[in-house]
Motif scaffolding. Structure first.
Motif, PDB file in Angstrom:
ATOM      1  N   HIS A 240      -6.751  13.381  12.239  1.00  0.00           N
ATOM      2  CA  HIS A 240      -7.329  12.682  11.084  1.00  0.00           C
ATOM      3  C   HIS A 240      -6.249  12.456  10.022  1.00  0.00           C
ATOM      4  CE1 HIS A 240     -10.360  11.170   8.506  1.00  0.00           C
ATOM      5  NE2 HIS A 240     -10.485  12.215   7.724  1.00  0.00           N
ATOM      6  N   SER A 241      -6.268  11.261   9.409  1.00  0.00           N
ATOM      7  CA  SER A 241      -5.322  10.994   8.320  1.00  0.00           C
ATOM      8  C   SER A 241      -5.753   9.744   7.555  1.00  0.00           C
ATOM      9  CB  SER A 241      -3.895  10.818   8.864  1.00  0.00           C
ATOM     10  OG  SER A 241      -2.971  10.885   7.793  1.00  0.00           O
ATOM     11  N   HIS A 242      -4.907   9.313   6.631  1.00  0.00           N
ATOM     12  CA  HIS A 242      -5.121   8.075   5.869  1.00  0.00           C
ATOM     13  C   HIS A 242      -4.161   7.003   6.386  1.00  0.00           C
ATOM     14  CE1 HIS A 242      -6.296  11.286   2.970  1.00  0.00           C
ATOM     15  NE2 HIS A 242      -7.238  10.433   2.625  1.00  0.00           N
ATOM     16  N   LEU A 243      -4.583   5.737   6.302  1.00  0.00           N
ATOM     17  CA  LEU A 243      -3.712   4.631   6.725  1.00  0.00           C
ATOM     18  C   LEU A 243      -3.921   3.421   5.832  1.00  0.00           C
ATOM     19  CD1 LEU A 243      -1.776   3.472   9.011  1.00  0.00           C
ATOM     20  CD2 LEU A 243      -3.861   2.502  10.005  1.00  0.00           C
ATOM     21  N   ASN A 244      -2.812   2.843   5.373  1.00  0.00           N
ATOM     22  CA  ASN A 244      -2.868   1.545   4.668  1.00  0.00           C
ATOM     23  C   ASN A 244      -3.978   1.489   3.620  1.00  0.00           C
ATOM     24  OD1 ASN A 244      -0.727   0.120   5.937  1.00  0.00           O
ATOM     25  ND2 ASN A 244      -2.003  -0.209   7.741  1.00  0.00           N
ATOM     26  N   GLU A 245      -3.939   2.453   2.709  1.00  0.00           N
ATOM     27  CA  GLU A 245      -5.016   2.521   1.719  1.00  0.00           C
ATOM     28  C   GLU A 245      -4.698   1.684   0.476  1.00  0.00           C
ATOM     29  OE1 GLU A 245      -5.868   6.495   0.445  1.00  0.00           O
ATOM     30  OE2 GLU A 245      -7.397   5.869  -1.015  1.00  0.00           O
ATOM     31  N   ASN A 246      -3.528   1.926  -0.094  1.00  0.00           N
ATOM     32  CA  ASN A 246      -3.275   1.351  -1.415  1.00  0.00           C
ATOM     33  C   ASN A 246      -1.938   0.627  -1.414  1.00  0.00           C
ATOM     34  OD1 ASN A 246      -2.212   1.515  -4.347  1.00  0.00           O
ATOM     35  ND2 ASN A 246      -4.382   1.970  -4.541  1.00  0.00           N
ATOM     36  N   ASN A 247      -1.981  -0.606  -1.876  1.00  0.00           N
ATOM     37  CA  ASN A 247      -0.783  -1.451  -1.761  1.00  0.00           C
ATOM     38  C   ASN A 247      -0.342  -1.987  -3.107  1.00  0.00           C
ATOM     39  OD1 ASN A 247       1.231  -2.621  -0.324  1.00  0.00           O
ATOM     40  ND2 ASN A 247       0.066  -4.483   0.172  1.00  0.00           N
ATOM     41  N   ARG A 248      -0.476  -1.192  -4.141  1.00  0.00           N
ATOM     42  CA  ARG A 248      -0.065  -1.664  -5.456  1.00  0.00           C
ATOM     43  C   ARG A 248       1.422  -2.032  -5.392  1.00  0.00           C
ATOM     44  NH1 ARG A 248      -1.143   1.567 -11.031  1.00  0.00           N
ATOM     45  NH2 ARG A 248      -1.427  -0.304 -12.240  1.00  0.00           N
ATOM     46  N   PRO A 249       1.781  -3.272  -5.784  1.00  0.00           N
ATOM     47  CA  PRO A 249       3.177  -3.705  -5.626  1.00  0.00           C
ATOM     48  C   PRO A 249       4.139  -2.723  -6.284  1.00  0.00           C
ATOM     49  CG  PRO A 249       1.795  -5.537  -6.298  1.00  0.00           C
ATOM     50  CD  PRO A 249       0.933  -4.307  -6.377  1.00  0.00           C
ATOM     51  N   GLY A 250       5.169  -2.360  -5.534  1.00  0.00           N
ATOM     52  CA  GLY A 250       6.213  -1.492  -6.095  1.00  0.00           C
ATOM     53  C   GLY A 250       5.901  -0.024  -5.964  1.00  0.00           C
ATOM     54  N   THR A 251       4.701   0.406  -6.406  1.00  0.00           N
ATOM     55  CA  THR A 251       4.409   1.847  -6.412  1.00  0.00           C
ATOM     56  C   THR A 251       3.355   2.237  -5.380  1.00  0.00           C
ATOM     57  OG1 THR A 251       2.674   1.537  -8.065  1.00  0.00           O
ATOM     58  CG2 THR A 251       4.880   2.075  -8.886  1.00  0.00           C
ATOM     59  N   GLY A 252       2.928   1.285  -4.578  1.00  0.00           N
ATOM     60  CA  GLY A 252       1.826   1.567  -3.650  1.00  0.00           C
ATOM     61  C   GLY A 252       2.266   2.418  -2.477  1.00  0.00           C
ATOM     62  N   GLU A 253       1.261   2.968  -1.820  1.00  0.00           N
ATOM     63  CA  GLU A 253       1.479   3.851  -0.680  1.00  0.00           C
ATOM     64  C   GLU A 253       2.099   3.107   0.504  1.00  0.00           C
ATOM     65  OE1 GLU A 253      -2.098   3.934   1.236  1.00  0.00           O
ATOM     66  OE2 GLU A 253      -1.785   5.725   2.440  1.00  0.00           O
ATOM     67  N   VAL A 254       1.642   1.876   0.767  1.00  0.00           N
ATOM     68  CA  VAL A 254       2.100   1.172   1.960  1.00  0.00           C
ATOM     69  C   VAL A 254       3.605   0.877   1.868  1.00  0.00           C
ATOM     70  CG1 VAL A 254       1.758  -0.847   3.434  1.00  0.00           C
ATOM     71  CG2 VAL A 254      -0.207   0.172   2.278  1.00  0.00           C
ATOM     72  N   ASP A 255       4.051   0.368   0.713  1.00  0.00           N
ATOM     73  CA  ASP A 255       5.480   0.103   0.528  1.00  0.00           C
ATOM     74  C   ASP A 255       6.300   1.388   0.611  1.00  0.00           C
ATOM     75  OD1 ASP A 255       5.070  -2.559   0.231  1.00  0.00           O
ATOM     76  OD2 ASP A 255       5.154  -2.563  -1.966  1.00  0.00           O
ATOM     77  N   THR A 256       5.759   2.453   0.027  1.00  0.00           N
ATOM     78  CA  THR A 256       6.462   3.738   0.045  1.00  0.00           C
ATOM     79  C   THR A 256       6.727   4.181   1.481  1.00  0.00           C
ATOM     80  OG1 THR A 256       5.336   4.358  -1.994  1.00  0.00           O
ATOM     81  CG2 THR A 256       6.291   6.163  -0.721  1.00  0.00           C
ATOM     82  N   VAL A 257       5.718   4.044   2.335  1.00  0.00           N
ATOM     83  CA  VAL A 257       5.872   4.461   3.730  1.00  0.00           C
ATOM     84  C   VAL A 257       6.907   3.591   4.436  1.00  0.00           C
ATOM     85  CG1 VAL A 257       4.711   4.581   5.986  1.00  0.00           C
ATOM     86  CG2 VAL A 257       3.551   5.414   3.917  1.00  0.00           C
TER      87      VAL A 257
END
Ligand code: GUN
Ligand code: ZN
Length: 466
Positions: A240-257
């Motif tokens: 179990h985990s999280h995937l592609n939840e938050n994509n706030r430009p610059g600081t979002g989780e997806v870009d961070t990953v």
């Protein structure tokens, strides 16, 4: 003891997908559900067609109440029991740092963890959640309290300690070494997986491997967890985990990953391809007992890969509204063929009740732009909250609907306990078309249920108490 339960039954018969759930919708306005000594369903049909052999068995008359399959919450956070409606002045990553990591750290205190376990079970029962994939605490004593209390109450649960090996200072208490991450996870599997019956096919308790999300672990953690999963997959362990939840430009989780792992897609980190350029570094964590929460910002290839591996999505629109994460595109996700279930994601979601999540799903998807906007069919809503959840937990053969032979997990909904619901169920105008009238009643029910409406909750035919 065999029991006959009388009420207005709604469920989805057979094994439909979300797309063909309307054709599987069963309504029995004067219905009977018969449960045998083993807690299995032996009859579900019109009261007038009740076989004579059940004529004299104990009858529980819930009329004019409704009987629905128990709700399945495929993503909820135990250590956030007291963290609902936490204000952090930002979106996902700020909220985790400001509110959630400190809140989860409080479970280091054993007495507080025990109190949280009791409260967490109370809240699930009040919400009619008979089965759940529970994102666990980092602390083994808190997980012990959760499993023990869940067993005492007779609820179904899959859970695993939240694994973090890197993170900000606010998460220091939750972070372990690589060795401890592996050791504690393996120990939890050995201690709690099917601990109640000793057999995964009959157990109510199951264990999952739960890396918090790719930013909270390292390539080494993912490699180790892949190896561990390889060694326990055939014992029915979950992921179990999280995937592609938050994509706030610059600081979002997806870009961070994508930046930190240098991968083409976020999913690759859970699919063994966590090295730069998405090259293979270990074994995949995907499969039919893997549930990934959110999936708001997936590429087509990610959806395809989830569908191909039997990985399920936990759709959490209430949480996505709260954190400004956007919404999982309904039509595109359904068309990909991936199984979709529902999660409260409490405490990012501020509701414990799966029907509230279904109501938010309806509202956000009818509001999607252009051709993407859809009016979800009430049977689709019921699917994600019940049968789709059972499928996501790979236990569709055991519960999720009222097919004969299944274990009897159900809730009794009494509209008279919630005046606004009673008004729309009893007084709402209905179509002269029978099918449409059926759909309208189910819709009013799912939209209007509140915790006050849930009169009784049963797991394996046994009533569970809050
Ligand atoms: N991503 C990583 N941790 C969390 C969490 O606790 N809640 C949500 N909604 N997303 C997360
Ligand atoms: Zn979550």
């Amino acid at each position: 003891m065999i029991q006959v339960h009388l009420g207005h039954v709604f469920h989805l018969a057979g094994r439909p997908g979300v797309g063909d759930s309307a054709a599987a919708l069963v309504t029995l306005p004067d219905g009977a559900l018969v449960v045998d000594d083993d807690g299995r369903i032996v009859f579900c049909g019109a009261r007038g067609e009740l076989p004579a052999r059940f004529g004299s068995v104990e009858t529980v008359d819930h009329r004019p109440g409704f009987l629905l399959p128990g709700f399945v919450d495929t993503h909820i956070h135990f250590p956030q029991t007291y963290a609902g409606d936490s204000y952090g002045g930002g979106q996902l990553l700020e909220w985790l740092d400001q509110c959630i990591f400190p809140a989860e750290s409080r479970l280091a205190e054993p007495e507080f963890a025990q109190q949280a376990a009791v409260e967490f079970c109370d809240r699930r029962i009040a919400a009619g959640t008979t089965a759940a994939m529970v994102f666990g605490s980092a602390f083994p004593h808190a997980q012990d309290a959760l499993f023990s209390e869940t067993r005492r109450r007779g609820l179904r649960m899959v859970s695993g300690r939240g694994i973090q090996t890197v993170g900000p200072d606010s998460a220091a208490a939750l972070i372990t070494s690589e060795e401890d991450a592996l050791r504690l996870t393996a120990a939890e599997i050995d201690k709690w997986h099917a601990a109640d019956t000793g057999d995964v096919s009959t157990a109510l308790l199951h264990v999952a491997i739960v890396p918090r999300f790719a930013p909270a672990v390292t390539p080494e953690t993912l490699k180790n967890l892949g190896d561990l999963y390889d060694s326990v997959r055939d014992r029915g362990v979950y992921v179990h985990s999280h995937l592609n939840e938050n994509n706030r430009p610059g600081t979002g989780e997806v870009d961070t990953v994508k930046q930190s792992y240098q991968v083409d897609s976020y999913l690759d980190t859970y699919d063994g391809k966590f090295l730069p350029g998405s090259s293979a570094g270990g074994t995949s964590l995907l499969g039919r007992r893997t549930i990934l929460a959110h999936c708001v910002h997936c590429q087509d290839a990610e959806l395809e890969r989830m569908a191909q591996t039997g990985t399920s999505i936990s759709h959490c629109p209430t949480s996505q509204l709260f954190l400004g994460s956007g919404t999982m595109p309904w039509r595109r996700t359904v068309e990909s063929g991936v199984n979709i279930s529902a999660g409260t994601d409490f405490g990012a979601g501020d509701e414990w009740l799966i029907p509230r999540v279904l109501g938010d799903a309806f509202k956000v998807h009818i509001s999607e732009e252009g051709d993407a906007g859809v009016s979800m069919h009430p049977a689709e809503m019921l699917f994600v909250g019940t049968l789709g959840g059972a499928r996501a937990l790979d236990m569709e053969d055991r519960f999720g609907n009222f097919d004969v032979g299944k274990e009897a997990d159900f809730v009794v909904v009494d509209p008279s306990r919630t005046p606004a619901l009673a008004n729309s169920v009893i007084g709402g105008v209905r179509s002269t078309d029978g099918e449409m009238a059926r759909d309208q009643t189910l819709f009013a029910l799912l939209m209007g249920i509140r915790e006050s409406s849930i009169a009784q909750v049963y797991v394996q035919g046994r009533r569970v108490h809050g």
